[in-house]
Design an enzyme around this catalytic site. Structure first.
Site, PDB file in Angstrom:
ATOM      1  N   CYS A   1      31.225  36.886  48.127  1.00  0.00           N
ATOM      2  CA  CYS A   1      29.733  37.026  48.699  1.00  0.00           C
ATOM      3  C   CYS A   1      29.061  37.233  47.507  1.00  0.00           C
ATOM      4  CB  CYS A   1      30.284  37.720  49.877  1.00  0.00           C
ATOM      5  SG  CYS A   1      31.225  37.111  50.519  1.00  0.00           S
TER       6      CYS A   1
ATOM      7  N   HIS B   1      38.696  51.363  34.185  1.00  0.00           N
ATOM      8  CA  HIS B   1      37.092  51.324  34.139  1.00  0.00           C
ATOM      9  C   HIS B   1      37.352  51.725  35.667  1.00  0.00           C
ATOM     10  CE1 HIS B   1      35.646  47.356  36.308  1.00  0.00           C
ATOM     11  NE2 HIS B   1      37.155  46.626  35.600  1.00  0.00           N
TER      12      HIS B   1
ATOM     13  N   GLY C   1      42.257  45.005  34.131  1.00  0.00           N
ATOM     14  CA  GLY C   1      43.156  44.665  34.879  1.00  0.00           C
ATOM     15  C   GLY C   1      43.982  43.235  35.318  1.00  0.00           C
ATOM     16  N   SER C   2      42.371  42.143  35.030  1.00  0.00           N
ATOM     17  CA  SER C   2      43.256  40.857  34.993  1.00  0.00           C
ATOM     18  C   SER C   2      43.551  40.202  33.992  1.00  0.00           C
ATOM     19  CB  SER C   2      41.516  40.279  35.073  1.00  0.00           C
ATOM     20  OG  SER C   2      40.662  40.219  35.439  1.00  0.00           O
TER      21      SER C   2
ATOM     22  N   THR D   1      43.224  43.803  17.074  1.00  0.00           N
ATOM     23  CA  THR D   1      43.326  44.582  16.894  1.00  0.00           C
ATOM     24  C   THR D   1      43.071  45.881  17.916  1.00  0.00           C
ATOM     25  OG1 THR D   1      42.340  43.548  14.646  1.00  0.00           O
ATOM     26  CG2 THR D   1      41.802  46.364  14.802  1.00  0.00           C
TER      27      THR D   1
ATOM     28  N   GLN E   1      43.906  49.154  41.931  1.00  0.00           N
ATOM     29  CA  GLN E   1      43.055  50.268  42.641  1.00  0.00           C
ATOM     30  C   GLN E   1      43.753  51.319  43.032  1.00  0.00           C
ATOM     31  OE1 GLN E   1      39.698  50.291  44.381  1.00  0.00           O
ATOM     32  NE2 GLN E   1      39.590  47.897  42.673  1.00  0.00           N
TER      33      GLN E   1
ATOM     34  N   ASN F   1      41.827  45.712  47.088  1.00  0.00           N
ATOM     35  CA  ASN F   1      40.226  46.478  46.660  1.00  0.00           C
ATOM     36  C   ASN F   1      39.007  45.991  47.297  1.00  0.00           C
ATOM     37  OD1 ASN F   1      41.428  43.534  45.174  1.00  0.00           O
ATOM     38  ND2 ASN F   1      39.518  43.401  44.868  1.00  0.00           N
TER      39      ASN F   1
HETATM   40  C1  LIG Z   1      38.951  45.435  38.990  1.00  0.00           C
HETATM   41  C2  LIG Z   1      40.329  44.047  39.833  1.00  0.00           C
HETATM   42  C3  LIG Z   1      40.813  43.511  39.356  1.00  0.00           C
HETATM   43  C4  LIG Z   1      40.454  43.532  37.562  1.00  0.00           C
HETATM   44  O1  LIG Z   1      40.257  44.389  36.443  1.00  0.00           O
HETATM   45  P1  LIG Z   1      39.191  44.456  35.450  1.00  0.00           P
HETATM   46  O2  LIG Z   1      39.966  45.050  34.504  1.00  0.00           O
HETATM   47  O3  LIG Z   1      38.269  43.449  35.988  1.00  0.00           O
HETATM   48  O4  LIG Z   1      39.674  42.866  34.995  1.00  0.00           O
HETATM   49  C5  LIG Z   1      42.315  43.460  39.064  1.00  0.00           C
HETATM   50  N1  LIG Z   1      42.593  43.541  40.731  1.00  0.00           N
HETATM   51  C6  LIG Z   1      42.211  44.644  41.134  1.00  0.00           C
HETATM   52  C7  LIG Z   1      42.979  44.891  42.803  1.00  0.00           C
HETATM   53  C8  LIG Z   1      40.983  44.603  40.724  1.00  0.00           C
HETATM   54  O5  LIG Z   1      40.654  45.872  41.656  1.00  0.00           O
END
Ligand SMILES: *Cc1c(COP(=O)(O)O)cnc(C)c1O
Length: 397
Positions: free
Chosen positions: A325, A202, A71-72, A238, A180, A152
């Site tokens: 936190c 994940h 996601g990041s 890859t 999310q 999130n």
């Molecule tokens: C977990 C999350 C991310 C980051 O995703 P990763 O796969 O852990 O890099 C980005 N945005 C939201 C809203 C998330 O909950």
């Protein structure tokens, strides 16, 4: 003692189906999709199939899906791509919100230092932004709107289709961090006028370290990782074939289960919300209805979130305080501050995020455990003593 896992917004168990789908691509089918021989071509076929299935679940074309490390990375790539395109046309204004994930906020912060003008929309006390707010914020030099699908920490779901409509009318690219939401809510990127959407495996029972970015065709993607020609030259390296295949299997399963799992999750969630609301001087974070089926978020007055988590862990409950936190930072959550919680209250937060594996008995046990721990911690708190004796006013009535 059996562990009760209530931190599914942080990550989920990799499903048996995802593991089963992924395993052969680490074992007998280990070829590199870029290789011309048949072992490579089998991997390339698996990759193409996974891409097609993920596209099908989102309502887009396979060529509009780009695999990332999660996601990041997807958030970074989406925002930096739209910014680069904007800059070429002299458009250097971006609209987003105050309660985005740090993958979005920190990328925007970097762009601000590079001379972009960033508008972060305020969020209502119930954790919502409106399409009207977005509309009013868009200017002639706006190159991107980025509003998360679902938050999130507090689980609130934004009016994405409406915001997408506004952006489409104004000709501004609309990105949503859907991490999310994907696998948890029905999503159709075309119907919802979404130009770019980030997802992460994940968060829906797929493997860690893999995700995707949907990019509407015609929007040029910037390359963050240079190298080979993978992902149509936009993301070198890859491909993580086992993880990608596992992600597609997990998303299939999540989407197929959604109709059955959602009412069950809502029932468990609402039982938790009702049970925890009975704790005096507590408040639910985020709108009661416009929230993810599996998200419960509370603040308790007179409590320090970290102690609460450790004592719940002793009782076998894996929970979270929200975000920062837990990672050792003393700053209260920017999300809770954005919805107007003052520092002392934001520090007393608890996030419980469910999965299909949770049961009613676990909810009852958790309600009793939280009640007990909150009472115990308040009993030891000098601040709480001052408040109950009338020296200090309650913040949460
Ligand atoms: C977990 C999350 C991310 C980051 O995703 P990763 O796969 O852990 O890099 C980005 N945005 C939201 C809203 C998330 O909950």
């Amino acid at each position: 003692m059996k562990e009760i896992y209530l931190d599914n917004a942080a990550t989920t168990r990799t499903s048996a189906a995802a593991i089963k789908a992924a395993l052969p691509y680490m074992d007998s089918l280990y070829g590199n999709p870029s290789s011309l021989h048949s072992a490579g071509q089998r991997a390339a076929e698996a990759l193409a199939e996974a891409r097609g299935r993920i596209a099908g679940r989102l309502g887009c074309e396979a060529r509009e899906i780009f695999f990332t490390s999660g996601g990041s990375e997807a958030d970074n790539q989406a925002i930096l791509s739209a910014a680069a395109m904007g800059a070429r046309k002299g458009k250097r204004h971006i609209v987003s919100t105050a309660f985005e994930h740090h993958a979005v906020l920190h990328t925007l912060e970097k762009l601000r230092k590079d001379g972009f003008d960033i508008t972060l929309l305020p969020v209502s006390e119930r954790g919502l932004v409106t399409a009207k707010q977005v509309e009013d914020a868009i200017r002639s030099d706006t190159c991107l709107v980025s509003v998360m699908y679902a938050n999130n920490e507090i689980g609130t779901v934004q009016p994405i289709a409406e915001i997408g409509g506004v952006c489409r009318d104004k000709g501004v690219i609309f990105h949503t961090d859907g991490v999310q939401a994907v696998g948890h809510l029905p999503i159709d990127v075309k119907k919802e006028n979404i130009d770019m959407l980030s997802l992460s495996a994940h968060k829906f029972h797929g493997p860690k370290g893999v995700g995707a970015l949907y990019v509407r065709k015609g929007i040029p993607l910037a390359t963050l990782i240079e190298g080979g020609a993978q992902e149509r030259g936009k993301r070198a390296g890859t491909e993580n074939v086992p993880a990608i295949v596992g992600m597609a299997a997990a998303l299939d399963e999540a989407c197929e289960n959604m109709r059955r799992a959602t009412p069950k999750l809502i029932k468990l969630r609402d039982r938790l919300i009702d049970g925890l609301s009975a704790i005096p001087h507590s408040v639910l974070n985020g709108d009661r209805d416009k929230r993810l089926p599996a998200n419960v978020s509370f603040c308790f007055e007179g409590i320090e979130g970290e102690s609460l988590l450790l004592l719940l862990d002793d009782k076998g409950i894996c929970a979270s305080s929200g975000s920062a936190c837990t990672s050792g930072s003393l700053d209260p959550s920017h999300v809770l501050l954005a919805i107007g919680r003052v520092h002392d209250i934001a520090h007393g937060s608890l996030r419980l995020t469910l999965s299909d594996e949770n049961t009613e008995e676990e909810m009852e046990y958790t309600i009793e455990a939280v009640k007990e721990v909150v009472a115990y911690l308040r009993g030891m708190s000098p601040v709480w003593r001052d408040t109950t004796s009338g020296k200090k006013e309650f913040i949460i009535k």
